[in-house]
Design a protein around this motif. Structure first.
Motif, mmCIF file in Angstrom:
data_model
loop_
_atom_site.group_PDB
_atom_site.id
_atom_site.type_symbol
_atom_site.label_atom_id
_atom_site.label_comp_id
_atom_site.label_asym_id
_atom_site.label_seq_id
_atom_site.Cartn_x
_atom_site.Cartn_y
_atom_site.Cartn_z
ATOM 1 N N SER A 1 0.834 -1.213 0.000
ATOM 2 C CA SER A 1 0.000 0.000 0.000
ATOM 3 C C SER A 1 0.860 1.251 0.000
ATOM 4 C CB SER A 1 -0.926 0.005 1.219
ATOM 5 O OG SER A 1 -1.867 -1.010 1.124
ATOM 6 N N GLU A 2 1.927 1.223 0.764
ATOM 7 C CA GLU A 2 2.831 2.376 0.820
ATOM 8 C C GLU A 2 3.619 2.536 -0.482
ATOM 9 O OE1 GLU A 2 3.296 4.849 3.123
ATOM 10 O OE2 GLU A 2 1.452 4.013 3.968
ATOM 11 N N ILE A 3 4.036 1.431 -1.070
ATOM 12 C CA ILE A 3 4.825 1.482 -2.306
ATOM 13 C C ILE A 3 4.016 2.078 -3.451
ATOM 14 C CG2 ILE A 3 5.868 0.031 -4.113
ATOM 15 C CD1 ILE A 3 6.898 -1.770 -1.821
ATOM 16 N N VAL A 4 2.738 1.740 -3.535
ATOM 17 C CA VAL A 4 1.906 2.221 -4.645
ATOM 18 C C VAL A 4 1.094 3.464 -4.277
ATOM 19 C CG1 VAL A 4 1.789 -0.070 -5.704
ATOM 20 C CG2 VAL A 4 -0.035 0.667 -4.157
ATOM 21 N N TYR A 5 1.384 4.037 -3.141
ATOM 22 C CA TYR A 5 0.676 5.240 -2.686
ATOM 23 C C TYR A 5 0.724 6.320 -3.774
ATOM 24 C CZ TYR A 5 -0.418 9.465 -0.084
ATOM 25 O OH TYR A 5 -0.973 10.642 0.320
ATOM 26 N N GLY A 6 -0.432 6.906 -4.068
ATOM 27 C CA GLY A 6 -0.512 8.002 -5.028
ATOM 28 C C GLY A 6 -0.600 7.569 -6.484
ATOM 29 N N ILE A 7 -0.637 6.268 -6.737
ATOM 30 C CA ILE A 7 -0.725 5.765 -8.113
ATOM 31 C C ILE A 7 -2.164 5.312 -8.346
ATOM 32 C CG2 ILE A 7 0.116 4.071 -9.776
ATOM 33 C CD1 ILE A 7 2.698 3.923 -8.091
ATOM 34 N N ASP A 8 -2.797 5.834 -9.381
ATOM 35 C CA ASP A 8 -4.195 5.481 -9.640
ATOM 36 C C ASP A 8 -4.298 4.047 -10.166
ATOM 37 O OD1 ASP A 8 -4.664 5.552 -12.780
ATOM 38 O OD2 ASP A 8 -3.320 7.224 -12.272
ATOM 39 N N SER A 9 -5.506 3.487 -10.062
ATOM 40 C CA SER A 9 -5.723 2.077 -10.407
ATOM 41 C C SER A 9 -5.441 1.777 -11.881
ATOM 42 C CB SER A 9 -7.132 1.636 -10.033
ATOM 43 O OG SER A 9 -8.088 2.403 -10.719
ATOM 44 N N ASN A 10 -5.716 2.729 -12.778
ATOM 45 C CA ASN A 10 -5.423 2.514 -14.205
ATOM 46 C C ASN A 10 -3.917 2.382 -14.434
ATOM 47 O OD1 ASN A 10 -8.122 2.597 -14.932
ATOM 48 N ND2 ASN A 10 -8.082 4.802 -15.338
ATOM 49 N N SER A 11 -3.155 3.232 -13.799
ATOM 50 C CA SER A 11 -1.694 3.159 -13.932
ATOM 51 C C SER A 11 -1.156 1.861 -13.351
ATOM 52 C CB SER A 11 -1.031 4.358 -13.242
ATOM 53 O OG SER A 11 -1.405 5.558 -13.872
ATOM 54 N N GLU B 1 -2.731 -0.979 -13.243
ATOM 55 C CA GLU B 1 -3.078 -2.054 -14.175
ATOM 56 C C GLU B 1 -2.106 -2.079 -15.349
ATOM 57 O OE1 GLU B 1 -4.597 -5.355 -15.676
ATOM 58 O OE2 GLU B 1 -5.126 -4.544 -13.719
ATOM 59 N N VAL B 2 -1.761 -0.908 -15.880
ATOM 60 C CA VAL B 2 -0.780 -0.842 -16.968
ATOM 61 C C VAL B 2 0.562 -1.375 -16.482
ATOM 62 C CG1 VAL B 2 0.544 0.732 -18.449
ATOM 63 C CG2 VAL B 2 -1.929 1.036 -18.196
ATOM 64 N N PHE B 3 0.969 -0.971 -15.283
ATOM 65 C CA PHE B 3 2.233 -1.450 -14.719
ATOM 66 C C PHE B 3 2.230 -2.971 -14.592
ATOM 67 C CE2 PHE B 3 4.734 -2.767 -11.041
ATOM 68 C CZ PHE B 3 5.989 -2.350 -11.452
ATOM 69 N N LYS B 4 1.115 -3.529 -14.116
ATOM 70 C CA LYS B 4 0.997 -4.982 -13.977
ATOM 71 C C LYS B 4 1.163 -5.672 -15.329
ATOM 72 C CE LYS B 4 -2.231 -8.586 -12.661
ATOM 73 N NZ LYS B 4 -3.634 -8.907 -12.429
ATOM 74 N N GLN B 5 0.528 -5.147 -16.356
ATOM 75 C CA GLN B 5 0.632 -5.735 -17.689
ATOM 76 C C GLN B 5 2.059 -5.651 -18.219
ATOM 77 O OE1 GLN B 5 -2.340 -3.691 -19.994
ATOM 78 N NE2 GLN B 5 -4.037 -4.612 -18.863
ATOM 79 N N VAL B 6 2.706 -4.525 -18.013
ATOM 80 C CA VAL B 6 4.093 -4.352 -18.467
ATOM 81 C C VAL B 6 5.014 -5.304 -17.703
ATOM 82 C CG1 VAL B 6 6.041 -2.739 -18.531
ATOM 83 C CG2 VAL B 6 3.770 -1.975 -19.256
ATOM 84 N N ALA B 7 4.827 -5.392 -16.391
ATOM 85 C CA ALA B 7 5.651 -6.283 -15.579
ATOM 86 C C ALA B 7 5.481 -7.744 -16.000
ATOM 87 C CB ALA B 7 5.313 -6.114 -14.102
ATOM 88 N N GLU B 8 4.256 -8.150 -16.305
ATOM 89 C CA GLU B 8 4.009 -9.523 -16.759
ATOM 90 C C GLU B 8 4.690 -9.783 -18.096
ATOM 91 O OE1 GLU B 8 -0.255 -9.746 -16.606
ATOM 92 O OE2 GLU B 8 -0.264 -10.198 -14.450
#
Length: 142
Positions: A112-122, A124-131
């Motif tokens: 929660s602290e690591i992703v603080y301030g990052i919206d859910s759309n961003s 999701e994009v990060f998750k797709q890129v990481a995968e």
């Protein structure tokens, strides 16, 4: 920050070490022992020495020693296959459950602290890129 710096994970590793310090002190377990317990808690398909080595990316000798220590301390149990005594399956002992609950909360709070301030759309994009990066790494290692 470039992608290479993120992939090397130095900052994340230091943060995780810092976050796990209390758990290590309370349980008298080292970071690798806690990692193995959490891994067995989180992934049902990871049960053997080979599985654990592949996930953690460490040699079998070091992981084998860690598993032996965890069995002696009563945190995990090992079962030998009746048909092939060389095959050993590891699972959590009852003594590990409280540690797992605490680590689950620690991990959730940390993420929660690591992703603080990052919206859910961003995210999701990060998750797709990481995968995709993970698939590319797997392909390159074949």
């Amino acid at each position: 920050m470039n992608v290479e710096g993120i992939l090397r994970g130095g900052k994340f590793k230091r943060l995780l070490d810092k976050a796990m310090l209390d758990a290590r002190n309370e349980t008298n377990l080292n970071r690798l022992e806690l990692d193995v317990i959490y891994l067995l808690f989180h992934y049902d398909e990871i049960t053997t020495l080979t599985d654990i080595c592949q996930y953690i990316q460490m040699n079998k000798g070091h992981i084998s020693t860690t598993l032996d220590n965890l069995v002696k301390k009563g945190y995990i149990v090992c079962e030998r296959d009746e048909k092939d005594r060389r095959y050993v399956k590891y699972s959590l002992a009852e003594a590990s459950l409280q540690i797992c609950k605490e680590m689950e909360k620690l991990w959730s709070d940390l993420m929660s602290e690591i992703v603080y301030g990052i919206d859910s759309n961003s995210l999701e994009v990060f998750k797709q890129v990481a995968e995709q990066i993970d698939r590319n790494l797997d392909r390159l290692l074949e």
